[in-house]
Design an enzyme around this catalytic site. Structure first.
Site, PDB file in Angstrom:
ATOM      1  N   ASP A 105       0.756  -1.313   0.108  1.00  0.00           N
ATOM      2  CA  ASP A 105      -0.015  -0.012  -0.051  1.00  0.00           C
ATOM      3  C   ASP A 105       0.819   1.163  -0.146  1.00  0.00           C
ATOM      4  O   ASP A 105       1.768   1.428   0.847  1.00  0.00           O
ATOM      5  CB  ASP A 105      -0.803  -0.066   1.339  1.00  0.00           C
ATOM      6  N   ASN A 129     -10.322   0.596  -0.111  1.00  0.00           N
ATOM      7  CA  ASN A 129      -9.063   0.675   0.932  1.00  0.00           C
ATOM      8  C   ASN A 129      -9.657   1.011   2.337  1.00  0.00           C
ATOM      9  O   ASN A 129     -10.344   2.159   2.461  1.00  0.00           O
ATOM     10  CB  ASN A 129      -8.028   1.321   0.471  1.00  0.00           C
ATOM     11  N   THR A 145      -8.570   2.653   9.032  1.00  0.00           N
ATOM     12  CA  THR A 145      -9.028   3.228  10.129  1.00  0.00           C
ATOM     13  C   THR A 145     -10.253   2.600  10.874  1.00  0.00           C
ATOM     14  O   THR A 145     -10.205   2.389  12.214  1.00  0.00           O
ATOM     15  CB  THR A 145      -9.666   4.725   9.941  1.00  0.00           C
TER      16      THR A 145
HETATM   17  O1  G3H Z   1      -4.282   3.242   1.714  1.00  0.00           O
HETATM   18  C1  G3H Z   1      -4.983   2.861   2.696  1.00  0.00           C
HETATM   19  C2  G3H Z   1      -6.304   3.394   2.948  1.00  0.00           C
HETATM   20  O2  G3H Z   1      -6.624   4.396   1.985  1.00  0.00           O
HETATM   21  C3  G3H Z   1      -7.063   3.517   4.305  1.00  0.00           C
HETATM   22  O3  G3H Z   1      -7.722   4.543   4.554  1.00  0.00           O
HETATM   23  O4  G3H Z   1      -7.690   4.600   7.057  1.00  0.00           O
HETATM   24  O5  G3H Z   1      -9.213   6.226   5.812  1.00  0.00           O
HETATM   25  O6  G3H Z   1      -9.715   3.615   5.723  1.00  0.00           O
HETATM   26  P1  G3H Z   1      -8.704   4.683   5.868  1.00  0.00           P
HETATM   27 ZN    ZN Z   2      -4.639   5.038   1.277  1.00  0.00          ZN
END
Ligand code: G3H
Ligand code: ZN
Length: 298
Positions: A82, A230, A233
């Site tokens: 990622d 994705n 959080t």
């Molecule tokens: O690349 C990881 C994400 O875009 C996660 O985003 O923590 O807002 O779910 P988030």
């Molecule tokens: Zn991201």
């Protein structure tokens, strides 16, 4: 089964019109939670490691854990890097056995982003590994950003088509109003832009910062062509809230399994909910026999 490529999983999603959850892992418990949720929902799944997770757990540890997890299940699992921003790290991920890598050159001028992403694609494709590129900026927080400044970050559909054509990426992360982390106000997704992106871009679209986005908006985004979603959080939050609850109820507890076990289960529930929301539940037709993930507490 062995790890599978992102391209193969997203092709299935595109054919049947659903979204696949790309869940961030940080340790053993997250990996087990993601896999257990995917098994219970019979859904294909993407397990991804961010820069922070790699720094914390180590690239080879993450790769080894996810490979073991995948080898013990009937679920197709993609191991994805990622937000890779360093060419050398991307090469290390390839060597470690990642089946998908993101090269995030979104902070770079367009020509540089294209040149570096293209270089990654050349090597990764030679190894059967998929590549996600990013165009447009996905902010860490929307606080203090005015609407016009916010839109300056958004992905331009015409430019996105050009980027994909030039680089040969298998999936494209787009900026349409979501943000990483906890939202300060309700997220406002530019669905019209998403529709135009889908019309112009020939590869599956990726939505970052999907935590905190209402279920209905996620489903609308999937209807408009988002295939990889994705989420980090929301899983962290469930995990940590459970840890706090357990520790508050039993401050003397010193068995880490009794503290981490319920947190892992809380993560499973959140991930199952996301999988159902995205429509990937029940998509794996073979091997519906549920197998427990290694390390399940008795
Ligand atoms: O690349 C990881 C994400 O875009 C996660 O985003 O923590 O807002 O779910 P988030
Ligand atoms: Zn991201």
């Amino acid at each position: 089964m062995p790890l599978v490529s992102l391209k193969s999983v997203l092709e299935g999603a595109e054919k049947e019109g659903y979204g696949v959850g790309a869940f961030n892992c940080h340790n053993l418990e997250f990996i087990q939670a993601i896999l257990k949720a995917a098994e219970l929902e019979a859904a294909p799944v993407i397990i991804q490691a961010s820069q922070g997770a790699i720094k914390y757990a180590g690239l080879d540890y993450v790769a080894s854990l996810v490979k073991v997890a995948a080898s013990s299940t009937f679920i197709p699992v993609v191991l994805h890097l990622d937000h890779g921003t360093d060419f050398v790290q991307v090469m290390r991920a390839l060597r470690a056995g990642f089946t998908s890598v993101m090269f995030d050159g979104s902070c770079l001028p367009l020509e540089e982003n294209i040149a570096l992403t293209k270089k990654v694609v050349e090597v990764a494709h030679a190894m059967g590994v998929s590549v996600e590129g990013e165009l447009g900026r996905i902010p860490g927080t929307e606080e203090h950003i005015t609407v016009s400044a916010r839109e300056a970050f958004f992905t331009d559909p015409q430019e996105a088509a050009f980027f994909v054509e030039e680089t040969g990426v298998d999936a494209l992360a787009v900026s349409v109003g979501t943000a990483h982390g906890i939202y300060q106000g309700p997220p406002e997704i530019d669905f019209q832009r998403l529709k135009e992106l889908k019309e112009k871009v020939p590869v599956p679209l990726v939505l970052h910062g999907a935590s905190g986005v209402p279920d209905g908006d996620l489903q609308r985004a999937v209807t408009l062509g988002v295939r990889k979603v994705n989420i980090d959080t929301d899983i962290r939050t469930a995990f940590v809230l459970s840890l706090r609850k357990t520790l508050a109820a039993a401050p003397q507890e010193i068995d880490p399994r009794k503290i981490l076990g319920p947190a892992r289960e809380a993560a499973v529930e959140v991930i199952r909910h996301k999988i159902r929301t995205l429509g990937s539940s029940g998509r794996i037709k073979e091997g519906f026999l549920y197998k427990t993930t290694p390390g399940d507490l008795p």
